[in-house]
Design an enzyme around this catalytic site. Sequence first.
Site, PDB file in Angstrom:
ATOM      1  N   ASN A 180       4.361  -2.277   8.670  1.00 46.36           N
ATOM      2  CA  ASN A 180       4.364  -0.925   8.117  1.00 46.36           C
ATOM      3  C   ASN A 180       5.759  -0.303   8.330  1.00 46.36           C
ATOM      4  O   ASN A 180       6.713  -1.003   8.643  1.00 46.36           O
ATOM      5  CB  ASN A 180       3.280  -0.104   8.820  1.00 46.36           C
TER       6      ASN A 180
ATOM      7  N   ALA B  67       0.835  -1.206   0.000  1.00 53.28           N
ATOM      8  CA  ALA B  67       0.000   0.000   0.000  1.00 53.28           C
ATOM      9  C   ALA B  67       0.865   1.250   0.000  1.00 53.28           C
ATOM     10  O   ALA B  67       1.972   1.265   0.534  1.00 53.28           O
ATOM     11  CB  ALA B  67      -0.890  -0.002   1.243  1.00 53.28           C
TER      12      ALA B  67
ATOM     13  N   ASN C 178       8.826   8.856   4.986  1.00 54.52           N
ATOM     14  CA  ASN C 178       7.666   9.559   4.444  1.00 54.52           C
ATOM     15  C   ASN C 178       6.740   9.984   5.575  1.00 54.52           C
ATOM     16  O   ASN C 178       6.603   9.295   6.586  1.00 54.52           O
ATOM     17  CB  ASN C 178       6.928   8.686   3.418  1.00 54.52           C
TER      18      ASN C 178
ATOM     19  N   ASN D  38      -6.730  -0.940   1.111  1.00 52.86           N
ATOM     20  CA  ASN D  38      -6.171  -0.625   2.430  1.00 52.86           C
ATOM     21  C   ASN D  38      -6.867   0.638   2.929  1.00 52.86           C
ATOM     22  O   ASN D  38      -6.913   1.647   2.221  1.00 52.86           O
ATOM     23  CB  ASN D  38      -4.657  -0.428   2.254  1.00 52.86           C
TER      24      ASN D  38
ATOM     25  N   ASN E  60       1.801   8.611  10.488  1.00 49.59           N
ATOM     26  CA  ASN E  60       1.607   9.993  10.048  1.00 49.59           C
ATOM     27  C   ASN E  60       0.208  10.560  10.240  1.00 49.59           C
ATOM     28  O   ASN E  60      -0.077  11.653   9.781  1.00 49.59           O
ATOM     29  CB  ASN E  60       2.022  10.106   8.579  1.00 49.59           C
ATOM     30  N   THR E  61      -0.670   9.792  10.866  1.00 47.16           N
ATOM     31  CA  THR E  61      -1.990  10.327  11.231  1.00 47.16           C
ATOM     32  C   THR E  61      -2.053  10.309  12.754  1.00 47.16           C
ATOM     33  O   THR E  61      -1.972   9.234  13.350  1.00 47.16           O
ATOM     34  CB  THR E  61      -3.128   9.457  10.633  1.00 47.16           C
TER      35      THR E  61
ATOM     36  N   PHE F 164      -1.636  10.083   4.405  1.00 49.17           N
ATOM     37  CA  PHE F 164      -2.830   9.558   3.715  1.00 49.17           C
ATOM     38  C   PHE F 164      -3.425  10.584   2.750  1.00 49.17           C
ATOM     39  O   PHE F 164      -4.629  10.868   2.771  1.00 49.17           O
ATOM     40  CB  PHE F 164      -3.920   9.125   4.709  1.00 49.17           C
TER      41      PHE F 164
ATOM     42  N   LYS G 281      -3.006  -4.474   9.412  1.00 48.93           N
ATOM     43  CA  LYS G 281      -1.583  -4.178   9.145  1.00 48.93           C
ATOM     44  C   LYS G 281      -0.971  -3.523  10.368  1.00 48.93           C
ATOM     45  O   LYS G 281      -1.494  -2.508  10.853  1.00 48.93           O
ATOM     46  CB  LYS G 281      -1.472  -3.255   7.933  1.00 48.93           C
TER      47      LYS G 281
ATOM     48  N   TYR H 212       7.738  -2.139  -1.366  1.00 45.90           N
ATOM     49  CA  TYR H 212       7.555  -0.751  -1.780  1.00 45.90           C
ATOM     50  C   TYR H 212       8.928  -0.125  -2.048  1.00 45.90           C
ATOM     51  O   TYR H 212       9.300   0.140  -3.182  1.00 45.90           O
ATOM     52  CB  TYR H 212       6.771   0.049  -0.727  1.00 45.90           C
TER      53      TYR H 212
ATOM     54  N   SER I 223       0.184   3.372  10.399  1.00 39.37           N
ATOM     55  CA  SER I 223       0.956   4.458   9.799  1.00 39.37           C
ATOM     56  C   SER I 223       1.253   5.495  10.871  1.00 39.37           C
ATOM     57  O   SER I 223       0.354   5.859  11.637  1.00 39.37           O
ATOM     58  CB  SER I 223       0.182   5.097   8.653  1.00 39.37           C
TER      59      SER I 223
HETATM   60  C1  LIG Z   1       6.031   6.714   0.390  1.00 38.84           C
HETATM   61  C2  LIG Z   1       5.348   5.626   1.161  1.00 38.84           C
HETATM   62  C3  LIG Z   1       3.989   5.695   1.365  1.00 38.84           C
HETATM   63  C4  LIG Z   1       3.337   4.682   2.084  1.00 38.84           C
HETATM   64  N1  LIG Z   1       1.994   4.770   2.251  1.00 38.84           N
HETATM   65  C5  LIG Z   1       1.354   3.772   2.886  1.00 38.84           C
HETATM   66  C6  LIG Z   1      -0.045   3.812   3.034  1.00 38.84           C
HETATM   67  O1  LIG Z   1      -0.716   4.728   2.568  1.00 38.84           O
HETATM   68  N2  LIG Z   1      -0.629   2.792   3.722  1.00 38.84           N
HETATM   69  C7  LIG Z   1       0.069   1.735   4.236  1.00 38.84           C
HETATM   70  O2  LIG Z   1      -0.521   0.823   4.831  1.00 38.84           O
HETATM   71  N3  LIG Z   1       1.409   1.677   4.107  1.00 38.84           N
HETATM   72  C8  LIG Z   1       2.057   2.657   3.446  1.00 38.84           C
HETATM   73  N4  LIG Z   1       3.404   2.592   3.295  1.00 38.84           N
HETATM   74  C9  LIG Z   1       4.144   1.468   3.914  1.00 38.84           C
HETATM   75  C10 LIG Z   1       4.402   0.349   2.919  1.00 38.84           C
HETATM   76  O3  LIG Z   1       3.204  -0.190   2.439  1.00 38.84           O
HETATM   77  C11 LIG Z   1       5.244  -0.795   3.571  1.00 38.84           C
HETATM   78  O4  LIG Z   1       4.465  -1.418   4.573  1.00 38.84           O
HETATM   79  C12 LIG Z   1       6.518  -0.279   4.204  1.00 38.84           C
HETATM   80  O5  LIG Z   1       7.098   0.738   3.430  1.00 38.84           O
HETATM   81  C13 LIG Z   1       7.547  -1.403   4.397  1.00 38.84           C
HETATM   82  O6  LIG Z   1       7.887  -1.987   3.164  1.00 38.84           O
HETATM   83  P1  LIG Z   1       9.198  -1.544   2.312  1.00 38.84           P
HETATM   84  O7  LIG Z   1      10.364  -1.570   3.241  1.00 38.84           O
HETATM   85  O8  LIG Z   1       9.275  -2.548   1.191  1.00 38.84           O
HETATM   86  O9  LIG Z   1       8.917  -0.177   1.801  1.00 38.84           O
HETATM   87  C14 LIG Z   1       4.073   3.587   2.592  1.00 38.84           C
HETATM   88  C15 LIG Z   1       5.452   3.525   2.382  1.00 38.84           C
HETATM   89  C16 LIG Z   1       6.097   4.519   1.663  1.00 38.84           C
HETATM   90  C17 LIG Z   1       7.576   4.420   1.448  1.00 38.84           C
END
Ligand SMILES: Cc1cc2nc3c(=O)[nH]c(=O)nc-3n(C[C@H](O)[C@H](O)[C@H](O)COP(=O)(O)O)c2cc1C
Length: 352
Positions: free
Chosen positions: A248, A67, A116, A143, A181-182, A120, A219, A323, A179
């Site tokens: 996350n 996500a 980041n 999500n 950030n909220t 949202f 999550k 991601y 997350s």
């Molecule tokens: C720029 C950015 C935005 C993200 N936005 C969301 C989000 O909106 N909702 C969510 O559940 N996780 C969000 N994530 C978390 C990713 O889905 C993932 O769980 C997390 O980055 C760990 O995986 P990674 O190390 O492969 O990035 C975000 C991650 C990044 C880097």
Amino acid sequence: MYSLFFNLVLRRLPAEMVHHVAFWFLRAAMGFPFVGWCVKRLLEPSDPVLRVHALGLDFPSPIGLAAGFDKNALSPAALAGLGFGFIEVGTLTGQPQPGNPQPRLFRLSADRALINRMGFNNDGAQAAAARLATRGVGVVGGNIGKTKVVAEDDAISDYVISATALAPVVDYMVVNVSSPNTPGLRNLQAVEKLSPLLQAVRKALDAASPTRRVPLLVKIAPDLSDADVDAVADMSLELGLDGIIATNTTISREGLQTPPEQVAAMGAGGLSGAPVKNKAIEVLRRLKARTQDKMVLVAAGGIETADDVYERIKAGATLVQIYTGFIYHGPLLPYRLNRGLAQRLRAQRGQS
Ligand SMILES: Cc1cc2nc3c(=O)[nH]c(=O)nc-3n(C[C@H](O)[C@H](O)[C@H](O)COP(=O)(O)O)c2cc1C
């Protein structure tokens, strides 16, 4: 070639702008029928060894896009064409919202990581649901999170709005309570708040999709204490939840190569990528020990190589998500991971 392009060009441009331009370019390219067809033929997972049946769904590969990349469900099909076995759209909220002020996405190249604090930013669950109504085939998860202006005490009704809108058009649903950030969102991970929230979302899914049961997952953050991870696992089993996504982003800034003053200047937010890997595996192992085979575990956090994918599967994950690795290693990463994973699975099963 991608690394060279990344280091010479992309790394010098604002991270969020690169994201929008690259995603626009992918959608435009995949919109040409011949290009779309060729890319899919070349990159889509077709090796039967990769197929996974989980959550009542057929995944062509266990490797999905996490996500946050396609928050607004603009084109899960274009992303799946690169070789992802499934796409999770969102986080979507009950009301559209702009997210935090920019800049809100930062690269830590020395760590192959990102920070980041997007907050949202999204068009709202209803707008995404309208887009998904014509999405075509492929596994797509939704999500959902809390709208910022909605008080923590009213969170349930906000999640229910999103669940109701999205249930008919997604294959599975994820309640995101992790997350950073909220404000207040992660407090919802406490079981006394999480349990009623998940029960209400389950009810909303069943009401909005009476003929097809939409699997429900939660999550969680990598920053939970061991006791909290166990509590979420126990509660998930008790409620008959279908799965848990671990994890996350983290609020920790430990063990980074990037100079501390640069990290501090980036400010608050969730850290993702290679530095999250160990903690995410630890949480996954703990969940596996606690839930055994009664729950689908989806691994995320610092997955970059086929060895990483294989390690998570051996640690108990049925599916994995990526991601940050996708940003650092480029659009061919899912193809390479699928190929590498297929080799490892064949070797494990003693096939050539
Ligand atoms: C720029 C950015 C935005 C993200 N936005 C969301 C989000 O909106 N909702 C969510 O559940 N996780 C969000 N994530 C978390 C990713 O889905 C993932 O769980 C997390 O980055 C760990 O995986 P990674 O190390 O492969 O990035 C975000 C991650 C990044 C880097």
